[in-house]
Write a protein that holds these residues in place. Structure first.
Motif, mmCIF file in Angstrom:
data_model
loop_
_atom_site.group_PDB
_atom_site.id
_atom_site.type_symbol
_atom_site.label_atom_id
_atom_site.label_comp_id
_atom_site.label_asym_id
_atom_site.label_seq_id
_atom_site.Cartn_x
_atom_site.Cartn_y
_atom_site.Cartn_z
ATOM 1 N N LYS A 41 0.816 -1.225 0.000
ATOM 2 C CA LYS A 41 0.000 0.000 0.000
ATOM 3 C C LYS A 41 0.849 1.275 0.000
ATOM 4 C CE LYS A 41 -4.069 -2.172 0.896
ATOM 5 N NZ LYS A 41 -4.086 -3.224 -0.040
ATOM 6 N N LEU A 42 2.027 1.224 -0.641
ATOM 7 C CA LEU A 42 2.874 2.402 -0.773
ATOM 8 C C LEU A 42 2.566 3.161 -2.056
ATOM 9 C CD1 LEU A 42 6.235 0.872 0.445
ATOM 10 C CD2 LEU A 42 4.689 2.323 1.723
ATOM 11 N N ILE A 43 2.070 2.439 -3.056
ATOM 12 C CA ILE A 43 1.607 3.061 -4.286
ATOM 13 C C ILE A 43 0.232 2.497 -4.594
ATOM 14 C CG2 ILE A 43 3.918 3.442 -5.242
ATOM 15 C CD1 ILE A 43 3.454 1.024 -7.081
ATOM 16 N N SER A 44 -0.525 3.245 -5.358
ATOM 17 C CA SER A 44 -1.828 2.731 -5.803
ATOM 18 C C SER A 44 -1.840 2.744 -7.323
ATOM 19 C CB SER A 44 -2.972 3.567 -5.234
ATOM 20 O OG SER A 44 -2.925 4.874 -5.742
ATOM 21 N N ILE A 45 -2.463 1.735 -7.872
ATOM 22 C CA ILE A 45 -2.570 1.610 -9.319
ATOM 23 C C ILE A 45 -4.053 1.682 -9.666
ATOM 24 C CG2 ILE A 45 -2.066 0.187 -11.330
ATOM 25 C CD1 ILE A 45 0.169 -1.137 -9.647
ATOM 26 N N ALA A 46 -4.436 2.712 -10.380
ATOM 27 C CA ALA A 46 -5.834 2.911 -10.757
ATOM 28 C C ALA A 46 -6.215 1.947 -11.873
ATOM 29 C CB ALA A 46 -6.047 4.352 -11.193
ATOM 30 N N HIS A 47 -7.509 1.861 -12.126
ATOM 31 C CA HIS A 47 -7.998 0.966 -13.181
ATOM 32 C C HIS A 47 -7.475 1.356 -14.556
ATOM 33 C CE1 HIS A 47 -10.602 -1.335 -10.597
ATOM 34 N NE2 HIS A 47 -11.103 -0.210 -10.083
ATOM 35 N N ARG A 50 -2.882 4.289 -14.069
ATOM 36 C CA ARG A 50 -2.138 5.414 -13.471
ATOM 37 C C ARG A 50 -1.627 5.017 -12.092
ATOM 38 N NH1 ARG A 50 -0.826 10.525 -12.979
ATOM 39 N NH2 ARG A 50 -1.561 11.814 -11.266
ATOM 40 N N ILE A 51 -0.327 5.266 -11.856
ATOM 41 C CA ILE A 51 0.320 4.919 -10.593
ATOM 42 C C ILE A 51 0.542 6.188 -9.794
ATOM 43 C CG2 ILE A 51 2.382 3.941 -9.535
ATOM 44 C CD1 ILE A 51 2.682 2.169 -11.989
ATOM 45 N N SER A 52 0.164 6.143 -8.512
ATOM 46 C CA SER A 52 0.373 7.304 -7.647
ATOM 47 C C SER A 52 0.864 6.841 -6.284
ATOM 48 C CB SER A 52 -0.911 8.122 -7.511
ATOM 49 O OG SER A 52 -1.941 7.327 -6.975
ATOM 50 N N LEU A 53 1.501 7.753 -5.590
ATOM 51 C CA LEU A 53 2.050 7.490 -4.271
ATOM 52 C C LEU A 53 0.946 7.655 -3.226
ATOM 53 C CD1 LEU A 53 4.926 6.854 -3.237
ATOM 54 C CD2 LEU A 53 5.195 9.269 -2.793
ATOM 55 N N THR A 54 0.870 6.732 -2.283
ATOM 56 C CA THR A 54 -0.118 6.827 -1.214
ATOM 57 C C THR A 54 0.477 7.609 -0.049
ATOM 58 O OG1 THR A 54 0.605 4.794 -0.141
ATOM 59 C CG2 THR A 54 -1.112 4.590 -1.840
ATOM 60 N N GLU A 55 -0.346 7.884 0.942
ATOM 61 C CA GLU A 55 0.143 8.586 2.127
ATOM 62 C C GLU A 55 1.210 7.748 2.839
ATOM 63 O OE1 GLU A 55 -1.571 10.268 6.345
ATOM 64 O OE2 GLU A 55 -2.916 10.197 4.632
ATOM 65 N N LYS A 56 1.013 6.433 2.860
ATOM 66 C CA LYS A 56 1.998 5.549 3.477
ATOM 67 C C LYS A 56 3.321 5.590 2.711
ATOM 68 C CE LYS A 56 2.532 0.812 5.114
ATOM 69 N NZ LYS A 56 1.962 -0.538 5.139
ATOM 70 N N GLY A 57 3.251 5.717 1.402
ATOM 71 C CA GLY A 57 4.452 5.851 0.586
ATOM 72 C C GLY A 57 5.179 7.151 0.869
ATOM 73 N N GLU A 58 4.406 8.233 1.041
ATOM 74 C CA GLU A 58 4.995 9.528 1.402
ATOM 75 C C GLU A 58 5.721 9.415 2.738
ATOM 76 O OE1 GLU A 58 5.112 12.530 -0.042
ATOM 77 O OE2 GLU A 58 3.688 12.356 -1.692
ATOM 78 N N GLN A 59 5.109 8.716 3.694
ATOM 79 C CA GLN A 59 5.727 8.548 5.011
ATOM 80 C C GLN A 59 7.019 7.749 4.923
ATOM 81 O OE1 GLN A 59 2.701 6.747 7.455
ATOM 82 N NE2 GLN A 59 1.592 8.673 7.716
ATOM 83 N N ALA A 60 7.027 6.704 4.100
ATOM 84 C CA ALA A 60 8.234 5.889 3.944
ATOM 85 C C ALA A 60 9.383 6.723 3.387
ATOM 86 C CB ALA A 60 7.947 4.695 3.027
ATOM 87 N N ILE A 61 9.087 7.562 2.408
ATOM 88 C CA ILE A 61 10.115 8.424 1.833
ATOM 89 C C ILE A 61 10.603 9.429 2.872
ATOM 90 C CG2 ILE A 61 10.494 10.292 0.169
ATOM 91 C CD1 ILE A 61 8.744 8.724 -1.793
ATOM 92 N N PHE A 62 9.673 10.017 3.631
ATOM 93 C CA PHE A 62 10.052 11.013 4.635
ATOM 94 C C PHE A 62 10.915 10.390 5.725
ATOM 95 C CE2 PHE A 62 9.297 13.544 8.478
ATOM 96 C CZ PHE A 62 9.734 14.773 8.019
ATOM 97 N N LEU A 63 10.557 9.195 6.187
ATOM 98 C CA LEU A 63 11.359 8.526 7.218
ATOM 99 C C LEU A 63 12.760 8.208 6.709
ATOM 100 C CD1 LEU A 63 8.734 6.129 8.833
ATOM 101 C CD2 LEU A 63 9.694 8.218 9.793
ATOM 102 N N ARG A 64 12.866 7.826 5.465
ATOM 103 C CA ARG A 64 14.188 7.565 4.889
ATOM 104 C C ARG A 64 15.020 8.853 4.856
ATOM 105 N NH1 ARG A 64 17.228 3.979 1.888
ATOM 106 N NH2 ARG A 64 18.515 4.912 0.270
ATOM 107 N N ARG A 65 14.381 9.957 4.488
ATOM 108 C CA ARG A 65 15.091 11.234 4.475
ATOM 109 C C ARG A 65 15.558 11.616 5.875
ATOM 110 N NH1 ARG A 65 11.053 15.079 2.564
ATOM 111 N NH2 ARG A 65 12.679 16.635 2.834
#
Length: 121
Positions: A41-47, A50-65
């Motif tokens: 659930k880090l990215i979502s793939i629409a029907h 289209r691929i987009s970043l989820t809020e959980k994905g944003e958090q993973a990137i921020f924690l890495r930073r």
């Protein structure tokens, strides 16, 4: 999310999705990692594909930073870090402002970084 470990390739795919995918085709990096990242659930793939970043994905990137900033400051006080990361780490008392400018890692930050490194991150 605490126990999930990601490879550099998976982080690269997250950063690429965050920047935005141009065109109809995804890169090989995103294609290789999309199944796992979508399952976590880090990215979502629409029907429509289209691929987009989820809020959980944003958090993973921020924690890495944040971890990268702590590592940089542990190696060299005053190393440049992003303002949002500095604000977060400052609120958590992981970094301290230096009189000559910039930041340095606090004792609490060193303990946290040691714990993160002992977990293999």
């Amino acid at each position: 999310m605490k126990n999930e470990k990601f490879t550099q390739d998976e982080y690269d795919a997250l950063y690429e999705v965050k920047r935005g995918i141009k065109g109809d085709r995804v890169s090989a990096c995103v294609g290789r990692n999309s199944k796992r990242l979508s399952g976590l659930k880090l990215i979502s793939i629409a029907h429509n594909g289209r691929i987009s970043l989820t809020e959980k994905g944003e958090q993973a990137i921020f924690l890495r930073r944040c971890v990268q900033a702590l590592r940089a400051l542990s190696e060299q006080a005053g190393a440049p870090i992003d303002a949002d990361v500095a604000m977060f780490l400052g609120k958590k008392s992981h970094i301290l402002e230096r009189a000559e400018g910039g930041f340095e890692i606090s004792d609490k930050g060193r303990e946290s970084l040691a714990d993160i490194i002992s977990q293999g991150y």
